[in-house]
Motif scaffolding. Structure first.
Motif, PDB file in Angstrom:
ATOM      1  N   ARG A  89       0.812  -1.211   0.000  1.00 24.26           N
ATOM      2  CA  ARG A  89       0.000   0.000   0.000  1.00 24.26           C
ATOM      3  C   ARG A  89       0.851   1.269   0.000  1.00 24.26           C
ATOM      4  N   LEU A  90       1.900   1.273  -0.803  1.00 26.06           N
ATOM      5  CA  LEU A  90       2.789   2.424  -0.901  1.00 26.06           C
ATOM      6  C   LEU A  90       2.326   3.365  -2.011  1.00 26.06           C
ATOM      7  N   THR A  91       2.669   4.627  -1.879  1.00 25.58           N
ATOM      8  CA  THR A  91       2.404   5.590  -2.948  1.00 25.58           C
ATOM      9  C   THR A  91       3.546   5.508  -3.961  1.00 25.58           C
ATOM     10  N   SER A  92       3.330   6.083  -5.133  1.00 28.76           N
ATOM     11  CA  SER A  92       4.385   6.090  -6.148  1.00 28.76           C
ATOM     12  C   SER A  92       5.596   6.884  -5.658  1.00 28.76           C
ATOM     13  N   GLU A  93       5.347   7.945  -4.875  1.00 27.77           N
ATOM     14  CA  GLU A  93       6.447   8.742  -4.323  1.00 27.77           C
ATOM     15  C   GLU A  93       7.274   7.927  -3.339  1.00 27.77           C
ATOM     16  N   ALA A  94       6.625   7.119  -2.506  1.00 21.31           N
ATOM     17  CA  ALA A  94       7.330   6.284  -1.528  1.00 21.31           C
ATOM     18  C   ALA A  94       8.204   5.249  -2.236  1.00 21.31           C
ATOM     19  N   VAL A  95       7.690   4.670  -3.312  1.00 18.82           N
ATOM     20  CA  VAL A  95       8.466   3.686  -4.082  1.00 18.82           C
ATOM     21  C   VAL A  95       9.665   4.369  -4.729  1.00 18.82           C
ATOM     22  N   ALA A  96       9.453   5.536  -5.310  1.00 18.29           N
ATOM     23  CA  ALA A  96      10.542   6.275  -5.962  1.00 18.29           C
ATOM     24  C   ALA A  96      11.625   6.645  -4.956  1.00 18.29           C
ATOM     25  N   CYS A  97      11.230   7.088  -3.768  1.00 12.11           N
ATOM     26  CA  CYS A  97      12.202   7.451  -2.730  1.00 12.11           C
ATOM     27  C   CYS A  97      12.996   6.236  -2.271  1.00 12.11           C
ATOM     28  N   ARG A  98      12.314   5.129  -2.100  1.00  9.49           N
ATOM     29  CA  ARG A  98      12.993   3.903  -1.651  1.00  9.49           C
ATOM     30  C   ARG A  98      14.002   3.431  -2.700  1.00  9.49           C
ATOM     31  N   LEU A  99      13.616   3.463  -3.968  1.00 11.17           N
ATOM     32  CA  LEU A  99      14.518   3.033  -5.040  1.00 11.17           C
ATOM     33  C   LEU A  99      15.700   3.983  -5.199  1.00 11.17           C
ATOM     34  N   ALA A 100      15.485   5.283  -4.962  1.00 13.72           N
ATOM     35  CA  ALA A 100      16.574   6.255  -5.052  1.00 13.72           C
ATOM     36  C   ALA A 100      17.539   6.098  -3.876  1.00 13.72           C
ATOM     37  N   ALA A 101      17.006   5.825  -2.694  1.00  9.54           N
ATOM     38  CA  ALA A 101      17.844   5.691  -1.496  1.00  9.54           C
ATOM     39  C   ALA A 101      18.631   4.385  -1.491  1.00  9.54           C
ATOM     40  N   TYR A 102      18.011   3.317  -1.972  1.00 13.34           N
ATOM     41  CA  TYR A 102      18.638   1.995  -1.991  1.00 13.34           C
ATOM     42  C   TYR A 102      18.510   1.396  -3.384  1.00 13.34           C
ATOM     43  N   PRO A 103      19.404   1.754  -4.294  1.00 14.07           N
ATOM     44  CA  PRO A 103      19.295   1.258  -5.681  1.00 14.07           C
ATOM     45  C   PRO A 103      19.328  -0.271  -5.722  1.00 14.07           C
ATOM     46  N   PRO A 104      18.390  -0.871  -6.443  1.00  6.67           N
ATOM     47  CA  PRO A 104      18.325  -2.332  -6.503  1.00  6.67           C
ATOM     48  C   PRO A 104      19.317  -2.911  -7.497  1.00  6.67           C
ATOM     49  N   ALA A 105      19.523  -4.209  -7.387  1.00  7.60           N
ATOM     50  CA  ALA A 105      20.310  -4.928  -8.381  1.00  7.60           C
ATOM     51  C   ALA A 105      19.491  -5.022  -9.663  1.00  7.60           C
ATOM     52  N   ASP A 106      20.172  -5.103 -10.793  1.00  8.42           N
ATOM     53  CA  ASP A 106      19.471  -5.272 -12.067  1.00  8.42           C
ATOM     54  C   ASP A 106      19.031  -6.712 -12.211  1.00  8.42           C
ATOM     55  N   PRO A 107      17.922  -6.990 -12.789  1.00  7.72           N
ATOM     56  CA  PRO A 107      16.913  -6.067 -13.299  1.00  7.72           C
ATOM     57  C   PRO A 107      15.890  -5.724 -12.218  1.00  7.72           C
ATOM     58  N   LEU A 108      15.207  -4.613 -12.408  1.00  9.02           N
ATOM     59  CA  LEU A 108      14.079  -4.224 -11.559  1.00  9.02           C
ATOM     60  C   LEU A 108      12.838  -4.865 -12.172  1.00  9.02           C
ATOM     61  N   PHE A 109      12.089  -5.589 -11.380  1.00  8.92           N
ATOM     62  CA  PHE A 109      10.883  -6.262 -11.871  1.00  8.92           C
ATOM     63  C   PHE A 109       9.674  -5.384 -11.620  1.00  8.92           C
ATOM     64  N   TYR A 110       8.835  -5.204 -12.628  1.00 11.82           N
ATOM     65  CA  TYR A 110       7.618  -4.396 -12.490  1.00 11.82           C
ATOM     66  C   TYR A 110       6.444  -5.206 -12.994  1.00 11.82           C
ATOM     67  N   VAL A 111       5.388  -5.269 -12.176  1.00 20.01           N
ATOM     68  CA  VAL A 111       4.162  -5.950 -12.559  1.00 20.01           C
ATOM     69  C   VAL A 111       3.059  -4.920 -12.633  1.00 20.01           C
ATOM     70  N   PRO A 112       2.551  -4.638 -13.830  1.00 21.57           N
ATOM     71  CA  PRO A 112       1.492  -3.625 -13.981  1.00 21.57           C
ATOM     72  C   PRO A 112       0.170  -4.136 -13.404  1.00 21.57           C
ATOM     73  N   PRO A 113      -0.777  -3.225 -13.184  1.00 32.52           N
ATOM     74  CA  PRO A 113      -2.077  -3.660 -12.651  1.00 32.52           C
ATOM     75  C   PRO A 113      -2.786  -4.577 -13.629  1.00 32.52           C
ATOM     76  N   SER A 114      -3.505  -5.535 -13.086  1.00 30.68           N
ATOM     77  CA  SER A 114      -4.234  -6.460 -13.963  1.00 30.68           C
ATOM     78  C   SER A 114      -5.444  -5.737 -14.541  1.00 30.68           C
TER      79      SER A 114
END
Length: 116
Positions: A89-114
């Motif tokens: 239940r995160l906002t898009s801003e919260a996800v963006a901040c988390r990814l900027a603060a702790y860059p993930p290993a490649d690849p980043l997996f994204y699952v769009p809404p069904s």
């Protein structure tokens, strides 16, 4: 040299012992990590900064982002620490901040809404 039966030279048996990546950057030499050495028993340092030690900084996590009607779900899996964390239940801003603060290993997996 090492010769087998009939005087023919034996080939060395080689194998892949470990894969080192951004998610698992610590190369284990002789299966030993020392606190006073950077990564292995070797006495070279990867950095001139004495506070840096790969044994105290785990690799980057694999991250998946799932978009739902209730917000975003962030799934982080640390291969080196063998842990998983789920934030829902995160906002898009919260996800963006988390990814900027702790860059993930490649690849980043994204699952769009069904759709449906």
């Amino acid at each position: 040299g090492s010769y087998g039966k009939g005087g023919s030279k034996k080939l060395k048996e080689r194998y892949l012992a470990q894969v080192v990546s951004s998610a698992n950057p610590t190369y284990m030499h002789g299966l030993v990590l020392r606190e006073d050495a950077d990564v292995t028993d070797d006495h070279h340092r990867a950095s001139d900064d004495d506070s840096f030690s790969s044994s105290s900084s785990p690799g980057r996590s694999y991250v998946g982002v799932v978009e739902t009607s209730a917000g975003y779900t962030l799934v982080e899996v640390s291969a080196e620490e063998r842990t998983a964390a789920i934030s829902e239940r995160l906002t898009s801003e919260a996800v963006a901040c988390r990814l900027a603060a702790y860059p993930p290993a490649d690849p980043l997996f994204y699952v769009p809404p069904s759709s449906g």
